[in-house]
Design a protein around this motif. Structure first.
Motif, PDB file in Angstrom:
ATOM      1  N   GLU A  29       5.298   3.310   1.315  1.00 48.17           N
ATOM      2  CA  GLU A  29       5.717   1.920   0.923  1.00 48.17           C
ATOM      3  C   GLU A  29       7.044   1.808   0.469  1.00 48.17           C
ATOM      4  O   GLU A  29       7.356   1.152  -0.336  1.00 48.17           O
ATOM      5  CB  GLU A  29       4.791   1.315  -0.034  1.00 48.17           C
ATOM      6  CG  GLU A  29       3.301   1.262   0.664  1.00 48.17           C
ATOM      7  CD  GLU A  29       2.479   0.421  -0.068  1.00 48.17           C
ATOM      8  OE1 GLU A  29       2.667  -1.059  -0.598  1.00 48.17           O
ATOM      9  OE2 GLU A  29       1.435   0.901  -0.781  1.00 48.17           O
TER      10      GLU A  29
ATOM     11  N   PRO B  55       7.796  -0.953   2.664  1.00 48.19           N
ATOM     12  CA  PRO B  55       6.651  -1.514   2.163  1.00 48.19           C
ATOM     13  C   PRO B  55       5.672  -2.367   3.264  1.00 48.19           C
ATOM     14  O   PRO B  55       6.391  -2.779   4.216  1.00 48.19           O
ATOM     15  CB  PRO B  55       7.020  -2.608   1.205  1.00 48.19           C
ATOM     16  CG  PRO B  55       8.427  -2.264   0.852  1.00 48.19           C
ATOM     17  CD  PRO B  55       8.967  -1.695   2.149  1.00 48.19           C
TER      18      PRO B  55
ATOM     19  N   GLY C 188       4.739   2.754   6.719  1.00 50.98           N
ATOM     20  CA  GLY C 188       4.657   3.266   5.297  1.00 50.98           C
ATOM     21  C   GLY C 188       4.442   4.206   4.806  1.00 50.98           C
ATOM     22  O   GLY C 188       4.398   4.461   3.696  1.00 50.98           O
TER      23      GLY C 188
END
Lengths: 786, 161
Positions: free
Chosen positions: A486, A631, A641
Motif C-alpha cells: 500500500e 495505497p 497494492g
C-alpha cells in the motif's frame, strides 16, 4: 596464449564446483553451535555489573479512570531505586507503529487489562515485585466496550478513544476500514447470475504468538546522556524511531543492538519494554534489565486479531465462481498497533487465490477494551482464509463436486487479476500446488490390531483404544502478500566489506536485520559467498550503526535484506573489477569472482583476491527498495497494492474421537512455491513451523477474554502444540522464479500459516459431518455439549 | 542463605540467595550458567530442563535450597571435555533442528536422558519423551530428525565403555 586460455578454463571448471555453501545449498546456521552449547546470549541472558531489575505495574481492569496513583510506600522499600509514572516521561507520552495512540504509561485512564501504569527499578526481581504491589492506584471502574455490537454503537456504550482521535480510515470506534468493489460488485442482478449460493458466519479466536523467549532487554545509560539498549525485537530502527521522542533524545543518542531473539512471529513488532527499561536507566543512571514473566508477556504484546466474518459466494452449476460478498470485522483492541495494515491485507486477500468476476468486500478493525491486536504471522490473511476456504468446501458439497476440483477450476494463475485490479505478473501455481498435496501418498489407515495409544486422539491420557475414532481428510490453499504494501517505501540496507584477514579473503556482512530464528544470518552468508566467491563470511552484529533493514516480518527479510546484501556484494565485486582494470589493464568484460580469485570465462584465472586487495579493504553500503506500490482506493480497494504474492496448499488427515471430541492430526502435508530455495533446509523448517502454528489455531490456541479480562495468561492454560500434538509434515517445495525478485525468490514464512488451518477444520468436518464455523475447534463443538 | 552444589562437575556456591529463588534463577543470574532458559517458569515448557542427580527436572520448579550438596548438569555440561559438541548437540545442529534455539537447551537434556535409557526409541517413544518441551519455531519435524540421527550415531558408536 591458447594453452593458457585452456588451462585457465580447466581451472575455472574446478573452481566453479566449489562452495556448496552458496545459495541453493544448506549450510548450517552460524549461531547453531553457540545455541546448542547454551552460550548464545538471548536478551534475557544479559547481565551488567550493578544492574537493576525493572518491572511494570499493570491494570487489573480493562476500562477505568485512574483517580490517583500513590507511589510513596513503594519508594520507601529498601532496594528500590525508582518508581515512575507518566509524569516522569521527559518527552512525548505516546507512541505507536502506524498511529501514535498508545501512552508509554497510562494517563488518567486505562483501556485494556494489563496496561502499564507505573514502573519500578529495584536491586532484585522480588524487590521489584513487592514494590509494584505497594503502589496504590484508585480506579473508577467503567463497563468495558468489548463486543462488536457495543463498539459499533458508541452513542450507547462510549468511545475507547475520543470520537475524533486516532482514526485512520475510520470513525467512532472503528480504527480503520477498507472497502473493495470489483466487477459489478454484488447486486441482486449479480446474484441472479449464480445457480447456487452459499453463505456462512465464521469466527476466529484470539491467537498468541507465544514465542518462547520472553520480552527482555538491558538498557545502559551512556556518558553522552544517551542510551544503549540491547534488545530482542523485529525492527531496531522502528523501535528507535518510537523511543527517541518519548525519551526526548535525538535518534543518534538512542543506540540499539540486537540481543538474541527467542522467536517473534509478529509479537515483537510493537514496543514492549524498550521504553520502560530506557526510562528507568536514564532516571537511575544505572543499567536496567527487564525480563517479562510469561503472564506479563501475554499482557505486554499484541495478539492476532480475533475476527467475525460473513461470506456469501455464488457459482454456476458447473462450479465457476460468480461473486463473493465478504465482511470481515477484526477486533483491534485498545490501541491501533498494525491494525490499518492488517485490515488492508484482509480486504485485498480475503477472497482467496481465486478468480472471482464480482467481489464486494468490507473489512474493519475496531477499537475496543480488549487486548491490543497487531501483527502475527499471516497478518490479516489467516482469518480470511478460514472464511473463504470453509466456503469453498460448502460450495463443493452443494454442487456435488470434489472440493479440490472446485478450487482448481477457480484457481488464479499468472496473468489473472486480483479484485484490486492488480495483475499477477509472476507464477501463481495454485492449481498445481493443490494437485501436489492431493497426489502425495496418504498415511496408512488406522490399524486397530497393532495399536499404540500414543498416536490416537487423547494420546497419553489413554482415552481410547480405537473405539469411536473416525478419520477425515481436508484440503486448502491460501494466498499471502510478501513485503510491506500500500505505498510503503519498504527498503533494507546492507554493508558488505571485503578484506584479507590471516591471508584469506573474508567478507563481512553488516545489516540491522533482526535474526529471530528464521535463518537470515545463514542466507546472508550464502549470498555473500555466491556473489564474492569467498568461503569465509562473518556476520556483523545487527545494530543501528547501519541503516534500517525494515522488519523481520511480512515474509520479507530474505527478499529485502537478502536483496540488499546482494546489491552491496555486487557493488563490492564491481569495485574489485574496477581496481583490477585500473591496475592491470584488464579489458575482458566477462569477469567473475570465483574461488577467491578474479576469473574470466575467456582468459581464465587472473589474480587471487588476496593479491588484488592487499591491505586495502572494500567497504560499501547499498539499499534495496522493492518496486513501488500504491495505497488502495478507500472506497473501491483498487490499486497495485502488493509487491509479491505467495501460495501454499495443504492436505490434513485427522482422527477424531467423536465421543470425546478429541482430535489428533495424523498428517499435515504442504506444497509451496518458494520461487527459489536459497537454503532448502531452512525453507522446509519455516514451512513446517508455519503449519504447526496453523494447527494450533485450528484445534487449541486461544486467548480467552471475558469482559475484557484475559483468563489464561500462562502456558498452563494457553495451549500451544506439543510434539505429541504435531504430526509428520511432509513438504513439497516448488521453485518457479519470480522475475521481479532477487534470485527469483518468494517470501516463505507466512503462507503455510495462512493455508493450513482450514485444511484441518475441513478434515474434522469430513470426519464428523459437523458444520464448524469457529476456530479453534474445541471438544464441546464436536460433542454438542457447548 | 548460601547454597553450595556441583554444577557440571565443578563446585559452585551462591551467597545471599533469597529463599524464594529457583534453581533456574541461581544458575542464570548467580553462577553464570544462563544456558538453561526462562520461558514460562511454571514447569510447562521444558526450556529450563537440567539434570539433578542424574534425573531431568524443570529447574524453575526446584527451590534453590533443595540443591544443597547435590549435582546439577546443565546444557553447558553436555559438550565434550575438549569443548567439542556432544553427540546430541551435534545432531541438533546437523538436522537443522535449531531455529530460534530457545527451546534447544531443554530439548537437548531431555533427549540425552531419553537416549541414555533407550538408545533406539520409536517415533512414539520420542514424542512421549519430549512432550514436555515446547518448541514454537520448528514444527518438531527436524527435532524428530535430530533425535533419530542422534540415536543412529549412538548405536553406531556402540555401548559406552
Amino acid at each position: 596464449m591458447s594453452t593458457r586460455t585452456i588451462q585457465g578454463q580447466k581451472n575455472l571448471q574446478d573452481i566453479k564446483q566449489s562452495s556448496p555453501d552458496g545459495i541453493g545449498g544448506s549450510p548450517l546456521r552460524p549461531d547453531g553451535n553457540l545455541k546448542v552449547k547454551g552460550e548464545f546470549a538471548y536478551s534475557s541472558d544479559l547481565w551488567h555489573e550493578d544492574m537493576l531489575w525493572g518491572m511494570a505495574l499493570r491494570s487489573p481492569h480493562p476500562r477505568a479512570n485512574i483517580v490517583s496513583v500513590d507511589i510513596s510506600d513503594a519508594l520507601k522499600l529498601p532496594g528500590v531505586y525508582a518508581v515512575l509514572t507518566h509524569q516522569d516521561i521527559p518527552g512525548s507520552k505516546f507512541y505507536g507503529l502506524e498511529i501514535q495512540d498508545q501512552p508509554a504509561l497510562a494517563i488518567d485512564k486505562v483501556r485494556y487489562h494489563g496496561e502499564a501504569i507505573a514502573l519500578v527499578a529495584a536491586d532484585h526481581p522480588e524487590t521489584a515485585r513487592r514494590a509494584v504491589k505497594k503502589i496504590k492506584v484508585e480506579y473508577e471502574v467503567l463497563t468495558p466496550i468489548v463486543t462488536e455490537e457495543q463498539c459499533l454503537d458508541p452513542e450507547t456504550h462510549g468511545y475507547v478513544h475520543e470520537p475524533h482521535e486516532f482514526k485512520s480510515h475510520g470513525y467512532g470506534n472503528i480504527c480503520h476500514e477498507q472497502k473493495l468493489v470489483s466487477g459489478l460488485g454484488v447486486t441482486d442482478e449479480v446474484r441472479a447470475l449464480a445457480d447456487v449460493i452459499v453463505s456462512g458466519e465464521y469466527e476466529v479466536g484470539m491467537q498468541d504468538q507465544a514465542f518462547l523467549g520472553p520480552e527482555s532487554g538491558l538498557a545502559v545509560p551512556a556518558e553522552d546522556g544517551g542510551i544503549d539498549l540491547y534488545i530482542a525485537t523485529q525492527w531496531l530502527h522502528v523501535d528507535r524511531q518510537q523511543m527517541a521522542p518519548v525519551l526526548a533524545l535525538p535518534e543518534e543518542k538512542v543506540r540499539l543492538t540486537l540481543a538474541g531473539v527467542g522467536g517473534a512471529f509478529g509479537g515483537r513488532e510493537d514496543i514492549s519494554m524498550q521504553i520502560h527499561a530506557s526510562l528507568l536507566a536514564l532516571h537511575t543512571g544505572k543499567p536496567v534489565k527487564i525480563v517479562y514473566a510469561r503472564d506479563e508477556s501475554f499482557y505486554g504484546h499484541v495478539h492476532r486479531h480475533p475476527a467475525r466474518m460473513h461470506y456469501e459466494h455464488g457459482a454456476t452449476a458447473d462450479g465457476k465462481l460468480v461473486f463473493a460478498d465478504c465482511r470481515i470485522v477484526l477486533d483491534g483492541g485498545a490501541y491501533a498497533s498494525a491494525s490499518p495494515a492488517v485490515v488492508g491485507n484482509a480486504a485485498s486477500l480475503g477472497h482467496g487465490p481465486y478468480v472471482i468476476p464480482n467481489v464486494k468486500m468490507h473489512a474493519i478493525a475496531l477499537y475496543s477494551n480488549n487486548p491490543s491486536c497487531g501483527a502475527m504471522r499471516g497478518f490479516g490473511a489467516v482469518q480470511a482464509a478460514f472464511g473463504y476456504e470453509s466456503q469453498m468446501d460448502k460450495l463443493a458439497e452443494k454442487l456435488g463436486m470434489d472440493p479440490v476440483e472446485l478450487r482448481q477450476l477457480n484457481a488464479m494463475s499468472e496473468g489473472d487479476y486480483m479484485p484490486t485490479g492488480q495483475q499477477i505478473d509472476s507464477p501463481a501455481p495454485v492449481a498445481e500446488l493443490l494437485q501436489r498435496v492431493k497426489d502425495m501418498p496418504l498415511p496408512p489407515p488406522l490399524d486397530l490390531t497393532n495399536l499404540d495409544v500414543r498416536a490416537l486422539p487423547g494420546a497419553l491420557s489413554n482415552t481410547s483404544h480405537g473405539e469411536g475414532i473416525v478419520r477425515g481428510i481436508g484440503y486448502s490453499v491460501g494466498i499471502k502478500n510478501v513485503g510491506f504494501s500500500e505505498g510503503f517505501d519498504d527498503y533494507s540496507t546492507a554493508r558488505v566489506r571485503l578484506e584479507v584477514i590471516g591471508g584469506e579473503p573474508v567478507a563481512m556482512v553488516h545489516t540491522a536485520m533482526a535474526e529471530v530464528g528464521q535463518g537470515g544470518v545463514t542466507v546472508h552468508a550464502q549470498i555473500a559467498r555466491t556473489e564474492l566467491g569467498v568461503e569465509q563470511v562473518t556476520i556483523h552484529p545487527a545494530n543501528t550503526e547501519v541503516g534500517s533493514a525494515g522488519s523481520t516480518s511480512a515474509s520479507r527479510q530474505t527478499y529485502m535484506t537478502g536483496g540488499a546484501v546482494k546489491l552491496a556484494a555486487e557493488a563490492v565485486k564491481q569495485e574489485v573489477f574496477a581496481r583490477g582494470r585500473k591496475r592491470y589493464g584488464w579489458t575482458q568484460n566477462d569477469l567473475q569472482l570465483i574461488g577467491g580469485k578474479v576469473v574470466s570465462e575467456s582468459a581464465g584465472a587472473l589474480i587471487p583476491l588476496v593479491d588484488l586487495l592487499g591491505d586495502e579493504a572494500i567497504d560499501l553500503t547499498r539499499e534495496h527498495h522493492h518496486r513501488p506500490t500504491v495505497p488502495f482506493d478507500k472506497e473501491t480497494g483498487q490499486g497495485f497494492g502488493h509487491v509479491q504474492y505467495t501460495f501454499c496448499a495443504n492436505r490434513a488427515v485427522v482422527d477424531v474421537d467423536v465421543e470425546l471430541g478429541l482430535v489428533k492430526v495424523v498428517e499435515l502435508t504442504a506444497a509451496q512455491d518458494v520461487g527459489k530455495a536459497l537454503n532448502p533446509l531452512s525453507v522446509v523448517g519455516q514451512i513446517q513451523g508455519g503449519c504447526t502454528q496453523a494447527l494450533g489455531l485450528a484445534v487449541m490456541e486461544e486467548i480467552i477474554v471475558k469482559d475484557g479480562k484475559v483468563r489464561n495468561a500462562s502456558f498452563t492454560d494457553y495451549l500451544i502444540p506439543t510434539i505429541l500434538d504435531t504430526p509428520p509434515i511432509p513438504v513439497d517445495v516448488l521453485e518457479l522464479p519470480d522475475p521481479n525478485a532477487p534470485y527469483g525468490l518468494r517470501g516463505v514464512g507466512e503462507a503455510p500459516t495462512v493455508s493450513a488451518t482450514p485444511s484441518i477444520v475441513a478434515a474434522i468436518r469430513q470426519a464428523t459431518g459437523i458444520a464448524l464455523n469457529r476456530i479453534p475447534v474445541r471438544p464441546e463443538h464436536l460433542t454438542g455439549t457447548l | 542463605m548460601r547454597v553450595t552444589f556441583t554444577a557440571n562437575g565443578k563446585p559452585v556456591e551462591a551467597d545471599d540467595v533469597w529463599e524464594g529463588e529457583s534453581l533456574l534463577y541461581v544458575l542464570r543470574e548467580r553462577v553464570g550458567l544462563p544456558g538453561s532458559k526462562n520461558a514460562c517458569e511454571q514447569g510447562e515448557c521444558g526450556s529450563c530442563t537440567v539434570y539433578l542427580d542424574g534425573v531431568p527436572v524443570c529447574s524453575c520448579l526446584v527451590a534453590a535450597g533443595q540443591v544443597q550438596d547435590r549435582e546439577v548438569r546443565t546444557v553447558e555440561g553436555l559438550a565434550e571435555e575438549n569443548g567439542e559438541l556432544g553427540l546430541v548437540q551435534q545432531a541438533f545442529v546437523d538436522a537443522g533442528a535449531v531455529q530460534c534455539g530457545f527451546c534447544t537447551p531443554g530439548l537437548l537434556v531431555q533427549t540425552d536422558a531419553l537416549l541414555e535409557r533407550e538408545p533406539q526409541p520409536s517415533d512414539n517413544d520420542i514424542r512421549e519423551a519430549l512432550s514436555g518441551n515446547l518448541c514454537r519455531c520448528t514444527g518438531y519435524e527436524k527435532i524428530m530428525d535430530a533425535v533419530r540421527l542422534a540415536s543412529a550415531r549412538t548405536c553406531a558408536k556402540g555401548p559406552k565403555a
